[in-house]
Design an enzyme around this catalytic site. Structure first.
Site: not given
Length: 281
Positions: A114-116
């Site tokens: 989701s966030c990298g």
């Protein structure tokens, strides 16, 4: 090799009627990336294109710039206690003379679907100087009509999304809007790494004349990956973040958000648009 999709039994409720059925889900598994045998990062990804994902990640980290920088990419055998291979550990071997990055406990990164990139010591550490600047600020020449056609072309190429509804996608287009490659993954940053990694393996970097199209939003991490690969244009169907816009403007990248039908917002790099002066009112 891990599967892209898996089947699960679910209870389905529709308009008060219930019943059991099999549902197709996108697979998600951890993959550890090693560099010259040393652990570097772990990402949650959809299995497939793992070697491209690993080298694409290393492009975004500033470790690799061409296919000559790599002498080998392999799955690590004996990854389980019984000696089996999970195909979830990939080791990249650098060519002689390619500098090894500093791998410390603080430097190691964990990436989620989701966030990298997470765990960076500071924002400055993410603003890695690329060896592949975005190129001519006038090229490729863009028109609203060209960009408006890209989301439908991307969506039509998402084979796994049609079966699961649970994948992000990233695609590379020519400056004329021709679809060149598309990758899907539970993480859009992984999909971009797979695209960039495949381009590196084919000797195509830097991608100075390409347009990157992503599903969802345009995060700072996606802008960074585009900049590191020399991509001049990033278009997204949803919103960018403020840091994404800042980095795009600093790097000479054209950043387009809310690309839906004939509507779009150009957050940076408007000079690449034909008739930009007339359209800026």
């Amino acid at each position: 090799m891990g599967r892209v999709t898996e089947r699960r039994r679910v209870l389905r409720i529709r308009d008060g009627a219930t019943g059991h059925r099999a549902d197709t889900l996108v697979a998600e598994e951890p993959m550890e990336i090693r560099l010259n045998g040393r652990p570097l990062a772990v990402t949650m990804r959809t299995p497939g294109d793992d070697f491209a994902l690993a080298v694409g990640f290393l492009v975004s980290e500033g470790v690799l710039a061409s296919e000559q920088d790599v002498t080998g990419v392999v799955y690590c055998a004996g990854a389980t206690a019984d000696g089996g291979n999970t195909y979830n550990v990939v080791d990249v071997t650098l060519a002689p003379g390619v500098p090894m990055p500093d791998i410390t406990l603080e430097r190691n990164v964990y990436t989620s679907s989701s966030c990298g990139l997470c765990g960076k010591a500071s924002l400055d550490a993410v603003r890695t100087a690329t060896r592949m600047p975005a190129g001519d600020p006038q090229q490729p020449r863009l028109t609203p009509e060209l960009l408006a056609a890209l989301p439908d072309r991307l969506r039509a190429a998402q084979a796994v999304f049609d079966r699961t509804g649970g994948l992000h996608a990233a695609a590379l287009f020519t400056g004329e809007g021709e679809l060149l490659d598309v990758r899907e993954d539970v993480g859009r940053h992984n999909a971009v790494d797979k695209l960039v990694g495949r381009a590196l393996q084919q000797g195509l970097l830097p991608l100075h004349d390409r347009i990157l199209m992503v599903s969802g939003r345009a995060s700072f991490e996606l802008v960074q990956k585009a900049v590191m690969a020399g991509i001049p244009v990033l278009a997204a169907v949803s919103a960018p973040s403020s840091l994404a816009v800042d980095l795009a403007a600093e790097s000479g990248l054209t950043l387009v958000g809310f690309l839906r039908g004939s509507s779009m917002n150009v957050y940076s790099g408007a000079d690449r648009f034909a008739l930009a002066a007339e359209q800026a009112h």
